[in-house]
Design a protein around this motif. Structure first.
Motif, PDB file in Angstrom:
ATOM      1  N   THR A 195       2.161  15.269  -6.642  1.00 45.04           N
ATOM      2  CA  THR A 195       2.654  16.606  -6.298  1.00 45.04           C
ATOM      3  C   THR A 195       2.028  17.106  -5.003  1.00 45.04           C
ATOM      4  N   GLU A 196       0.986  16.407  -4.551  1.00 50.19           N
ATOM      5  CA  GLU A 196       0.377  16.675  -3.249  1.00 50.19           C
ATOM      6  C   GLU A 196      -0.227  15.373  -2.733  1.00 50.19           C
ATOM      7  N   LYS A 197      -0.565  15.345  -1.452  1.00 57.21           N
ATOM      8  CA  LYS A 197      -1.157  14.155  -0.846  1.00 57.21           C
ATOM      9  C   LYS A 197      -2.499  13.854  -1.498  1.00 57.21           C
ATOM     10  N   GLU A 198      -2.778  12.568  -1.715  1.00 58.96           N
ATOM     11  CA  GLU A 198      -4.090  12.148  -2.201  1.00 58.96           C
ATOM     12  C   GLU A 198      -4.673  11.140  -1.223  1.00 58.96           C
ATOM     13  N   THR A 199      -5.956  11.328  -0.913  1.00 60.72           N
ATOM     14  CA  THR A 199      -6.710  10.377  -0.109  1.00 60.72           C
ATOM     15  C   THR A 199      -7.843   9.865  -0.986  1.00 60.72           C
ATOM     16  N   CYS A 200      -8.049   8.553  -0.988  1.00 60.64           N
ATOM     17  CA  CYS A 200      -9.114   8.018  -1.826  1.00 60.64           C
ATOM     18  C   CYS A 200      -9.784   6.812  -1.177  1.00 60.64           C
ATOM     19  N   LEU A 201     -10.987   6.535  -1.651  1.00 62.31           N
ATOM     20  CA  LEU A 201     -11.748   5.363  -1.228  1.00 62.31           C
ATOM     21  C   LEU A 201     -12.023   4.552  -2.490  1.00 62.31           C
ATOM     22  N   ILE A 202     -11.507   3.339  -2.536  1.00 56.92           N
ATOM     23  CA  ILE A 202     -11.667   2.480  -3.707  1.00 56.92           C
ATOM     24  C   ILE A 202     -13.061   1.858  -3.678  1.00 56.92           C
ATOM     25  N   LEU A 203     -13.812   2.084  -4.747  1.00 48.30           N
ATOM     26  CA  LEU A 203     -15.168   1.549  -4.852  1.00 48.30           C
ATOM     27  C   LEU A 203     -15.186   0.231  -5.631  1.00 48.30           C
ATOM     28  N   GLU A 204     -14.357   0.153  -6.681  1.00 53.97           N
ATOM     29  CA  GLU A 204     -14.302  -1.025  -7.543  1.00 53.97           C
ATOM     30  C   GLU A 204     -12.886  -1.183  -8.064  1.00 53.97           C
ATOM     31  N   GLY A 205     -12.539  -2.408  -8.435  1.00 53.86           N
ATOM     32  CA  GLY A 205     -11.286  -2.655  -9.129  1.00 53.86           C
ATOM     33  C   GLY A 205     -10.181  -3.203  -8.257  1.00 53.86           C
ATOM     34  N   LYS A 206      -9.040  -3.407  -8.904  1.00 58.11           N
ATOM     35  CA  LYS A 206      -7.854  -3.912  -8.235  1.00 58.11           C
ATOM     36  C   LYS A 206      -6.643  -3.196  -8.811  1.00 58.11           C
ATOM     37  N   VAL A 207      -5.805  -2.661  -7.919  1.00 60.87           N
ATOM     38  CA  VAL A 207      -4.639  -1.877  -8.325  1.00 60.87           C
ATOM     39  C   VAL A 207      -3.423  -2.336  -7.532  1.00 60.87           C
ATOM     40  N   THR A 208      -2.277  -2.387  -8.204  1.00 59.83           N
ATOM     41  CA  THR A 208      -0.994  -2.577  -7.530  1.00 59.83           C
ATOM     42  C   THR A 208      -0.122  -1.381  -7.884  1.00 59.83           C
ATOM     43  N   VAL A 209       0.428  -0.736  -6.865  1.00 63.79           N
ATOM     44  CA  VAL A 209       1.310   0.416  -7.047  1.00 63.79           C
ATOM     45  C   VAL A 209       2.725  -0.036  -6.673  1.00 63.79           C
ATOM     46  N   THR A 210       3.695   0.289  -7.546  1.00 65.35           N
ATOM     47  CA  THR A 210       5.063  -0.189  -7.395  1.00 65.35           C
ATOM     48  C   THR A 210       6.050   0.972  -7.494  1.00 65.35           C
ATOM     49  N   ASP A 211       7.144   0.854  -6.745  1.00 63.08           N
ATOM     50  CA  ASP A 211       8.285   1.761  -6.907  1.00 63.08           C
ATOM     51  C   ASP A 211       9.557   0.980  -6.629  1.00 63.08           C
ATOM     52  N   ARG A 212      10.662   1.661  -6.453  1.00 63.57           N
ATOM     53  CA  ARG A 212      11.961   1.002  -6.263  1.00 63.57           C
ATOM     54  C   ARG A 212      12.033   0.184  -4.972  1.00 63.57           C
ATOM     55  N   GLU A 213      11.123   0.439  -4.022  1.00 65.88           N
ATOM     56  CA  GLU A 213      11.145  -0.249  -2.719  1.00 65.88           C
ATOM     57  C   GLU A 213      10.228  -1.462  -2.647  1.00 65.88           C
ATOM     58  N   GLY A 214       9.324  -1.604  -3.623  1.00 68.37           N
ATOM     59  CA  GLY A 214       8.392  -2.725  -3.563  1.00 68.37           C
ATOM     60  C   GLY A 214       7.051  -2.371  -4.170  1.00 68.37           C
ATOM     61  N   SER A 215       6.004  -3.062  -3.692  1.00 66.90           N
ATOM     62  CA  SER A 215       4.665  -2.813  -4.226  1.00 66.90           C
ATOM     63  C   SER A 215       3.625  -2.990  -3.133  1.00 66.90           C
ATOM     64  N   ILE A 216       2.444  -2.437  -3.393  1.00 70.06           N
ATOM     65  CA  ILE A 216       1.315  -2.554  -2.482  1.00 70.06           C
ATOM     66  C   ILE A 216       0.051  -2.653  -3.332  1.00 70.06           C
ATOM     67  N   ALA A 217      -0.872  -3.526  -2.931  1.00 66.98           N
ATOM     68  CA  ALA A 217      -2.117  -3.733  -3.672  1.00 66.98           C
ATOM     69  C   ALA A 217      -3.303  -3.311  -2.816  1.00 66.98           C
ATOM     70  N   PHE A 218      -4.356  -2.874  -3.498  1.00 64.26           N
ATOM     71  CA  PHE A 218      -5.576  -2.494  -2.797  1.00 64.26           C
ATOM     72  C   PHE A 218      -6.763  -2.682  -3.721  1.00 64.26           C
ATOM     73  N   GLY A 219      -7.962  -2.700  -3.111  1.00 63.77           N
ATOM     74  CA  GLY A 219      -9.174  -2.943  -3.881  1.00 63.77           C
ATOM     75  C   GLY A 219     -10.400  -2.376  -3.185  1.00 63.77           C
ATOM     76  N   PRO A 220     -11.580  -2.861  -3.553  1.00 64.41           N
ATOM     77  CA  PRO A 220     -12.835  -2.304  -3.057  1.00 64.41           C
ATOM     78  C   PRO A 220     -12.889  -2.227  -1.530  1.00 64.41           C
ATOM     79  N   GLY A 221     -13.317  -1.054  -1.052  1.00 67.43           N
ATOM     80  CA  GLY A 221     -13.470  -0.842   0.381  1.00 67.43           C
ATOM     81  C   GLY A 221     -12.234  -0.295   1.061  1.00 67.43           C
ATOM     82  N   ASP A 222     -11.105  -0.238   0.328  1.00 63.67           N
ATOM     83  CA  ASP A 222      -9.876   0.271   0.934  1.00 63.67           C
ATOM     84  C   ASP A 222      -9.827   1.796   0.901  1.00 63.67           C
ATOM     85  N   PHE A 223      -9.381   2.356   2.016  1.00 63.52           N
ATOM     86  CA  PHE A 223      -9.143   3.794   2.181  1.00 63.52           C
ATOM     87  C   PHE A 223      -7.632   3.949   2.038  1.00 63.52           C
ATOM     88  N   VAL A 224      -7.189   4.713   1.037  1.00 62.50           N
ATOM     89  CA  VAL A 224      -5.769   4.772   0.691  1.00 62.50           C
ATOM     90  C   VAL A 224      -5.280   6.215   0.752  1.00 62.50           C
TER      91      VAL A 224
END
Length: 90
Positions: free
Chosen positions: A38-67
């Motif tokens: 509902t609003e912009k989110e900025t985050c810094l991943i410290l641990e873990g692995k995530v894949t975010v998906t929608d109708r257009e595709g997917s994107i993965a990120f992990g430790p050290g990524d600024f998203v």
């Protein structure tokens, strides 16, 4: 309507990394769930692995990524490895 193609994933500058340390921390065990921004989110991943998906595709990120997630993004989070992140909305 934004898509996963509008998500920014990069390494933070030192100034950004330092600023993130003052933000709250969110953690999540491996799981899959729908999420709407509902609003912009900025985050810094410290641990873990995530894949975010929608109708257009997917994107993965992990430790050290600024998203940066755009406002009005509807997506599915797949937390593949327990995640820990600093986050800030707005």
């Amino acid at each position: 309507m934004p898509t996963v193609k509008d998500i920014v994933v990069r390494k933070p500058t030192q100034q950004e990394a330092d600023r993130c340390k003052a933000w709250p921390i969110w953690t999540c065990e491996p799981s899959t769930f729908d999420w709407s921004y509902t609003e912009k989110e900025t985050c810094l991943i410290l641990e873990g692995k995530v894949t975010v998906t929608d109708r257009e595709g997917s994107i993965a990120f992990g430790p050290g990524d600024f998203v940066i997630f755009p406002q009005d993004l509807d997506c599915v989070w797949n937390v593949e490895e327990a995640v820990k992140k600093h986050y800030n909305f707005g």
